[in-house]
Design an enzyme around this catalytic site. Structure first.
Site, PDB file in Angstrom:
ATOM      1  N   LYS A  72     -11.575   9.835 -10.463  1.00 37.04           N
ATOM      2  CA  LYS A  72     -10.800   9.812  -9.210  1.00 37.04           C
ATOM      3  C   LYS A  72      -9.432  10.468  -9.395  1.00 37.04           C
ATOM      4  O   LYS A  72      -9.019  11.283  -8.576  1.00 37.04           O
ATOM      5  CB  LYS A  72     -10.622   8.347  -8.771  1.00 37.04           C
ATOM      6  CG  LYS A  72      -9.524   8.133  -7.755  1.00 37.04           C
ATOM      7  CD  LYS A  72      -9.273   6.660  -7.487  1.00 37.04           C
ATOM      8  CE  LYS A  72      -8.369   5.946  -8.444  1.00 37.04           C
ATOM      9  NZ  LYS A  72      -6.918   6.048  -8.229  1.00 37.04           N
ATOM     10  N   ILE A 177       9.226   8.294  -5.716  1.00 36.11           N
ATOM     11  CA  ILE A 177       8.783   9.680  -5.981  1.00 36.11           C
ATOM     12  C   ILE A 177       9.998  10.590  -6.214  1.00 36.11           C
ATOM     13  O   ILE A 177       9.949  11.789  -5.978  1.00 36.11           O
ATOM     14  CB  ILE A 177       7.875  10.237  -4.862  1.00 36.11           C
ATOM     15  CG1 ILE A 177       8.570  10.212  -3.489  1.00 36.11           C
ATOM     16  CG2 ILE A 177       6.560   9.518  -4.821  1.00 36.11           C
ATOM     17  CD1 ILE A 177       7.913  11.160  -2.486  1.00 36.11           C
ATOM     18  N   ASP A 178      11.100   9.970  -6.664  1.00 39.48           N
ATOM     19  CA  ASP A 178      12.326  10.743  -6.882  1.00 39.48           C
ATOM     20  C   ASP A 178      12.136  11.900  -7.870  1.00 39.48           C
ATOM     21  O   ASP A 178      12.759  12.955  -7.733  1.00 39.48           O
ATOM     22  CB  ASP A 178      13.444   9.807  -7.374  1.00 39.48           C
ATOM     23  CG  ASP A 178      13.056   9.052  -8.634  1.00 39.48           C
ATOM     24  OD1 ASP A 178      11.967   8.451  -8.642  1.00 39.48           O
ATOM     25  OD2 ASP A 178      13.833   9.073  -9.608  1.00 39.48           O
ATOM     26  N   ASP A 363      -3.920   1.719 -16.825  1.00 37.01           N
ATOM     27  CA  ASP A 363      -5.069   1.482 -15.938  1.00 37.01           C
ATOM     28  C   ASP A 363      -6.190   0.686 -16.614  1.00 37.01           C
ATOM     29  O   ASP A 363      -7.176   0.339 -15.957  1.00 37.01           O
ATOM     30  CB  ASP A 363      -5.624   2.815 -15.412  1.00 37.01           C
ATOM     31  CG  ASP A 363      -4.677   3.471 -14.416  1.00 37.01           C
ATOM     32  OD1 ASP A 363      -3.761   2.788 -13.926  1.00 37.01           O
ATOM     33  OD2 ASP A 363      -4.859   4.667 -14.128  1.00 37.01           O
ATOM     34  N   ILE A 385       4.540   0.642 -18.353  1.00 36.76           N
ATOM     35  CA  ILE A 385       4.568   1.717 -17.339  1.00 36.76           C
ATOM     36  C   ILE A 385       4.988   1.177 -15.975  1.00 36.76           C
ATOM     37  O   ILE A 385       5.856   1.749 -15.317  1.00 36.76           O
ATOM     38  CB  ILE A 385       3.182   2.414 -17.232  1.00 36.76           C
ATOM     39  CG1 ILE A 385       2.683   2.842 -18.623  1.00 36.76           C
ATOM     40  CG2 ILE A 385       3.243   3.592 -16.261  1.00 36.76           C
ATOM     41  CD1 ILE A 385       3.511   3.894 -19.328  1.00 36.76           C
TER      42      ILE A 385
HETATM   43  N1  EPU Z   1       8.199   6.999 -11.546  1.00 36.91           N
HETATM   44  C1  EPU Z   1       9.496   7.137 -11.104  1.00 36.91           C
HETATM   45  N2  EPU Z   1       9.788   8.179 -10.271  1.00 36.91           N
HETATM   46  C2  EPU Z   1       8.841   9.076  -9.866  1.00 36.91           C
HETATM   47  C3  EPU Z   1       7.519   8.926 -10.328  1.00 36.91           C
HETATM   48  C4  EPU Z   1       7.228   7.878 -11.179  1.00 36.91           C
HETATM   49  O1  EPU Z   1      10.378   6.341 -11.437  1.00 36.91           O
HETATM   50  O2  EPU Z   1       9.170   9.997  -9.108  1.00 36.91           O
HETATM   51  C5  EPU Z   1       7.878   5.876 -12.432  1.00 36.91           C
HETATM   52  C6  EPU Z   1       6.849   4.926 -11.823  1.00 36.91           C
HETATM   53  O3  EPU Z   1       7.440   3.975 -10.985  1.00 36.91           O
HETATM   54  C7  EPU Z   1       6.203   4.336 -13.052  1.00 36.91           C
HETATM   55  C8  EPU Z   1       6.239   5.485 -14.051  1.00 36.91           C
HETATM   56  O4  EPU Z   1       7.225   6.400 -13.575  1.00 36.91           O
HETATM   57  O5  EPU Z   1       6.993   3.274 -13.522  1.00 36.91           O
HETATM   58  C9  EPU Z   1       4.938   6.229 -14.211  1.00 36.91           C
HETATM   59  O6  EPU Z   1       4.402   6.529 -12.931  1.00 36.91           O
HETATM   60  P1  EPU Z   1       3.506   7.802 -12.672  1.00 36.91           P
HETATM   61  O7  EPU Z   1       4.233   8.712 -11.751  1.00 36.91           O
HETATM   62  O8  EPU Z   1       3.020   8.379 -13.950  1.00 36.91           O
HETATM   63  O9  EPU Z   1       2.294   7.168 -11.874  1.00 36.91           O
HETATM   64  P2  EPU Z   1       1.524   7.880 -10.711  1.00 36.91           P
HETATM   65  O10 EPU Z   1       1.481   9.335 -10.991  1.00 36.91           O
HETATM   66  O11 EPU Z   1       2.017   7.419  -9.406  1.00 36.91           O
HETATM   67  C10 EPU Z   1      -0.838   7.859 -11.848  1.00 36.91           C
HETATM   68  C11 EPU Z   1      -2.184   7.293 -11.522  1.00 36.91           C
HETATM   69  C12 EPU Z   1      -2.134   5.775 -11.653  1.00 36.91           C
HETATM   70  C13 EPU Z   1      -1.742   5.441 -13.085  1.00 36.91           C
HETATM   71  C14 EPU Z   1      -0.404   6.091 -13.424  1.00 36.91           C
HETATM   72  C15 EPU Z   1       0.014   5.897 -14.860  1.00 36.91           C
HETATM   73  C16 EPU Z   1      -3.061   8.889  -9.955  1.00 36.91           C
HETATM   74  C17 EPU Z   1      -3.469   9.199  -8.572  1.00 36.91           C
HETATM   75  N3  EPU Z   1      -2.552   7.683 -10.170  1.00 36.91           N
HETATM   76  O12 EPU Z   1       0.060   7.286 -10.901  1.00 36.91           O
HETATM   77  O13 EPU Z   1      -3.440   5.304 -11.408  1.00 36.91           O
HETATM   78  O14 EPU Z   1      -1.634   4.055 -13.241  1.00 36.91           O
HETATM   79  O15 EPU Z   1      -0.471   7.513 -13.174  1.00 36.91           O
HETATM   80  O16 EPU Z   1      -0.930   6.395 -15.710  1.00 36.91           O
HETATM   81  O17 EPU Z   1      -3.218   9.701 -10.849  1.00 36.91           O
HETATM   82  C18 EPU Z   1      -5.067   3.756 -10.703  1.00 36.91           C
HETATM   83  O18 EPU Z   1      -5.920   4.645 -10.793  1.00 36.91           O
HETATM   84  O19 EPU Z   1      -5.378   2.543 -10.541  1.00 36.91           O
HETATM   85  C19 EPU Z   1      -3.657   4.095 -10.788  1.00 36.91           C
HETATM   86  C20 EPU Z   1      -2.703   3.287 -10.345  1.00 36.91           C
END
Ligand code: EPU
Length: 488
Positions: A72, A177-178, A363, A385
């Protein structure tokens, strides 16, 4: 079938059904004009998918072979990448899960033609973003799936502007998403935030094109890396991205983008270089297997004392998971594209920390916790994380587990027998851990809010049933007109 206005029953459910196209020769345009019927159902048991529950009777060892679906979290960015070209992008091995369905709706709402494979090709999705009438992602869709923000980068790169709803928090943390926004600003986008939307615009005097730049992520972000990677492919000049996520899903996206004509080097390492090109073209790509689904089934095999062949996975993506399970005494036999798990040994406690790839994935934390409840000794699980990803712990405690949460640490005293209970799923992976616990609990566990599970696990109950689990899905049984006010 009746219309909404003529119906005053309270238990009304709207199902949006997509009629599969009848033949494989149907054109994208014909497909986009396909009949879509809205069906309103009132007061009928078992039809409101949001109300579905899973009923699992524990105690059966899982025996046989289970086949892993496409990932996914690789499929979602690859679908968003199709926005970067006017030509069709054909994606194979797309899992049939709700988040994918939401993404299809999101892309179609922007004007992309989205075609589903039919019959044996039902895991294929073809996306043709010939024109994008509305480069916008509405709150209605983004609120149900945070990964919708993945369209921000491709839209602004292709159209010079994009408007995407801010996703807000979710059950596992604030999840801002900053870092996506800062990265796009480095590439020259002007970003404003108003009324819950983020709007990105590139100066039309600069040809409405982003320009390459050096970007260092403040912290590692998976979708942030993917968002910016997509944006950089169409930027003017070179982009060097540092402190990137190294997850296999990022690599898979880069493979698709390179097949579309992008010039990306270094994906899978923490520094990615992208030489921008003026145009991308269509491509065909097969999505990698879902490493988290594979990990979930491997834990299921171990926990139930089964003998389970987890087929169609990529063991190279499972190294940290397999290593940690080996530490707990789980026996596995690894082949090129399968892992056989033999769960006839007792398991010992082992501490675990979640880390970015190649570390142990967040995950899989909830599923690992289910295993730790049955291991001999105390395991300390540290979640690095997400700040709030222990919602499953309290539900596991209700089933008899001994777990204490201290900030980012969960202290699991294992070896307590689990007994069936009614439990509530709070997010996708929490639901998976409850399913695992239910498979070894004494009696019939009822798991509510199964829609979380349906977001990311393809046909999980069929797959489990086929290897010996006693599992069934039920809807809520409502009496007709139950809560409706008296009608005159
Ligand atoms: N973060 C920030 N600012 C940002 C982006 C992230 O502070 O702009 C922080 C988040 O709050 C978190 C950390 O950075 O504490 C890591 O977040 P990340 O951005 O890597 O997570 P994500 O991209 O939103 C993806 C997966 C998640 C998975 C995480 C970590 C997808 C669609 N989602 O999320 O998957 O847990 O990476 O590996 O790829 C799941 O499938 O159940 C799921 C939640």
């Amino acid at each position: 079938m009746r219309s909404s206005s003529s119906d005053s029953l309270e238990l009304q459910t709207e199902l949006l059904l997509t009629i599969p196209r009848p033949t494989s020769s149907c054109s994208p345009l014909e497909y986009s004009q396909r009949p879509v019927c809205k069906i309103f159902i009132a007061g009928i048991s078992g039809t409101n998918l949001d109300m579905d529950k899973l009923v699992i009777r524990g105690g059966n060892p899982l025996l046989g072979t289970v086949r892993i679906s496409g990932a996914k979290n690789a499929a979602l960015p690859c679908m968003a990448a199709a926005l970067l070209t006017e030509e069709p992008v054909i994606l194979e091995n797309i899992p049939q899960v709700h988040d994918i369905e939401t993404t299809r709706k999101l892309l179609a709402a922007m004007g992309a033609e989205v075609e589903l494979g039919y019959g044996r090709a039902h895991h294929r999705t073809t996306i043709c973003a010939r024109t994008l009438a509305a480069p916008e992602a509405s709150y209605e869709l983004v609120k149900t799936m945070r990964a919708s923000t993945l369209v921000l980068g491709p839209l602004v790169a292709r159209c010079g502007h994009a408007r995407v709803s801010l996703p807000g928090g979710c059950a596992i943390g604030a999840r801002p998403i900053d870092l996506h926004i800062k990265g796009l600003e480095r590439l020259g986008a002007k970003i404003t935030q108003e009324h819950g939307y983020v709007e990105a615009v590139v100066d039309p005097l600069k040809g409405a094109r982003l320009r390459g730049a050096e970007v260092v992520f403040d912290r590692i972000t998976v979708t942030g890396t993917e968002d910016l990677l997509m944006a950089a492919t169409l930027a003017d000049g070179e982009t060097i991205m540092q402190n990137c996520a190294r997850e296999p899903e990022v690599n898979d996206l880069a493979a698709l983008l390179n097949a579309m004509g992008a010039k990306i080097q270094g994906a899978g390492t923490s520094t990615i270089r992208v030489k921008g090109v003026s145009k991308l073209h269509g491509a065909r790509h097969r999505i990698i297997p879902d490493r988290i689904e594979a990990g979930t089934f491997i834990v299921a095999g171990a926990l139930t004392g089964g003998d389970l062949n987890v087929a169609g996975c990529d063991p190279a993506h499972l190294t940290a998971i397999l290593q940690k399970l080996a530490e707990t005494g789980v026996k596995t036999a690894v082949k090129a594209d399968s892992v056989r798990v033999m769960g006839d040994q007792p398991h010992q406690a082992a501490d675990m920390n979640t880390e970015e790839y190649p570390g142990f994935p967040t995950d899989m934390q909830a599923q690992y916790m289910a295993l730790a409840t049955q291991a001999e000794g105390t395991s300390i699980i540290t979640e690095n994380i997400f700040e709030n990803r222990f919602m499953h712990a309290q539900e596991l405690v209700r089933m008899g587990a001994n777990i204490k949460i201290e900030g980012r640490r969960a202290i699991v005293r294992g070896g307590t027998p689990l007994s069936a209970a009614a439990v509530l799923a709070s997010d996708l992976r929490a639901s998976a851990s409850l399913v695992l616990a239910a498979l070894v609990a004494d009696g019939e566990t009822i798991i509510d809010r199964v829609y979380h599970l349906d977001r990311g696990y393809e046909h999980i109950e069929e797959k489990l049933k086929a290897v010996g689990a006693e599992i069934r899905r039920v809807g809520n049984i409502f009496p007709k007109r139950a809560a409706a006010p008296a009608q005159s």
